[in-house]
Enzyme design. Structure first.
Site, PDB file in Angstrom:
ATOM      1  N   PRO A  11      43.486  29.674  43.529  1.00 50.10           N
ATOM      2  CA  PRO A  11      42.340  29.256  44.327  1.00 50.10           C
ATOM      3  C   PRO A  11      41.969  27.787  44.160  1.00 50.10           C
ATOM      4  CG  PRO A  11      41.663  30.659  42.516  1.00 50.10           C
ATOM      5  CD  PRO A  11      43.157  30.728  42.573  1.00 50.10           C
ATOM      6  N   ASN A  12      41.606  27.204  45.286  1.00 49.05           N
ATOM      7  CA  ASN A  12      41.074  25.836  45.403  1.00 49.05           C
ATOM      8  C   ASN A  12      42.115  24.744  45.237  1.00 49.05           C
ATOM      9  OD1 ASN A  12      38.318  26.640  45.861  1.00 49.05           O
ATOM     10  ND2 ASN A  12      38.310  27.289  43.725  1.00 49.05           N
ATOM     11  N   ARG A  19      39.005  15.804  46.416  1.00 52.05           N
ATOM     12  CA  ARG A  19      37.905  15.542  45.486  1.00 52.05           C
ATOM     13  C   ARG A  19      38.432  15.563  44.062  1.00 52.05           C
ATOM     14  NH1 ARG A  19      33.834  19.486  48.247  1.00 52.05           N
ATOM     15  NH2 ARG A  19      33.415  18.251  50.073  1.00 52.05           N
ATOM     16  N   TYR A  24      42.128  15.690  38.561  1.00 53.57           N
ATOM     17  CA  TYR A  24      43.371  16.331  38.995  1.00 53.57           C
ATOM     18  C   TYR A  24      44.421  15.351  39.550  1.00 53.57           C
ATOM     19  CZ  TYR A  24      40.532  20.540  38.581  1.00 53.57           C
ATOM     20  OH  TYR A  24      39.734  21.548  38.096  1.00 53.57           O
ATOM     21  N   ASN A  75      50.424  27.991  38.762  1.00 53.21           N
ATOM     22  CA  ASN A  75      49.108  27.482  38.387  1.00 53.21           C
ATOM     23  C   ASN A  75      48.096  28.408  39.068  1.00 53.21           C
ATOM     24  OD1 ASN A  75      46.694  26.231  38.004  1.00 53.21           O
ATOM     25  ND2 ASN A  75      47.360  24.199  38.677  1.00 53.21           N
ATOM     26  N   ALA A  78      41.531  29.029  38.563  1.00 51.98           N
ATOM     27  CA  ALA A  78      40.485  29.670  37.757  1.00 51.98           C
ATOM     28  C   ALA A  78      40.814  31.118  37.400  1.00 51.98           C
ATOM     29  CB  ALA A  78      39.151  29.593  38.503  1.00 51.98           C
ATOM     30  N   GLU A  99      53.514  28.680  32.987  1.00 51.34           N
ATOM     31  CA  GLU A  99      52.121  28.399  33.406  1.00 51.34           C
ATOM     32  C   GLU A  99      51.913  26.882  33.437  1.00 51.34           C
ATOM     33  OE1 GLU A  99      49.356  30.005  30.558  1.00 51.34           O
ATOM     34  OE2 GLU A  99      47.578  29.309  31.690  1.00 51.34           O
ATOM     35  N   HIS A 101      48.899  23.827  34.168  1.00 49.61           N
ATOM     36  CA  HIS A 101      47.567  23.342  34.531  1.00 49.61           C
ATOM     37  C   HIS A 101      47.636  21.828  34.633  1.00 49.61           C
ATOM     38  CE1 HIS A 101      45.743  27.211  34.235  1.00 49.61           C
ATOM     39  NE2 HIS A 101      46.378  27.396  33.104  1.00 49.61           N
ATOM     40  N   ARG A 108      38.120  20.746  28.297  1.00 52.58           N
ATOM     41  CA  ARG A 108      37.089  20.909  29.324  1.00 52.58           C
ATOM     42  C   ARG A 108      36.049  21.959  28.879  1.00 52.58           C
ATOM     43  NH1 ARG A 108      39.769  21.401  35.106  1.00 52.58           N
ATOM     44  NH2 ARG A 108      37.564  21.024  35.619  1.00 52.58           N
TER      45      ARG A 108
END
Ligand code: CA2
Length: 146
Positions: A11-12, A19, A24, A75, A78, A99, A101, A108
């Site tokens: 997601p996202n 943004r 990122y 990835n 969330a 995996e 990220h 974070r």
């Protein structure tokens, strides 16, 4: 014949590049896809690159990959922090899963420090920005050639 690798995004990640470039990087997901295709080609991989905002779709794609691909780079966004379903799906398949990220999730918010999938993946790459996808493809190539 090229060996198929699924690159599965959660997601996202479709909003990348629009943004939070400080977090990122400035690349869009389609820039990352192009980079994966270029390196994939050099490594002898056929890249099947996908993104979804839906947890169950990621589960379905992991099962699909088990029959269709030699490995997965994922990835899950969330859902990495919350999804027992993804944990179980990765346990249920026999191909290696790496995996990725983009950000260093451990640097974070505390709710990002846990990954539900890290214990069941072959390995994890985090904090190297969008280049993490390339590093994951190289890791998969090493795993599959040894
Ligand atoms: O660092 C990563 O790759 C993440 O998987 C990215 C996820 C985040 O929820 C994970 O904790 C770490 C977020 C995906 C993109 O979210 C955006 C938010 C704002 C603007 C653009 C993308």
């Amino acid at each position: 014949m090229a060996r198929k690798v699924f690159v599965l995004n959660g997601p996202n990640l479709n909003a990348l590049g629009k943004r939070e470039p400080g977090m990122y990087g400035g690349k869009s997901l389609s820039d990352i896809e192009k980079d994966c295709r270029k390196l994939g080609n050099e490594l002898g991989f056929e890249i099947d690159f996908r993104q979804t905002n839906h947890e169950g779709v990621l589960v379905d794609w992991l099962h699909e990959a088990d029959d269709a691909a030699i490995g997965v780079v994922t990835n899950p966004g969330a859902y990495s922090h919350t999804s027992i379903a993804l944990h179980d799906a990765i346990r249920a398949i026999s191909i290696p899963v790496i995996e990725v990220h983009i950000s260093n999730i451990h640097a974070r918010e505390t709710f990002r420090h846990t990954s539900m999938i890290s214990s069941v993946v072959a390995g994890a790459i985090l904090g190297f920005g969008p280049n993490g996808y390339n590093l994951a493809l190289r890791a998969l190539s090493d795993i599959c050639n040894n």
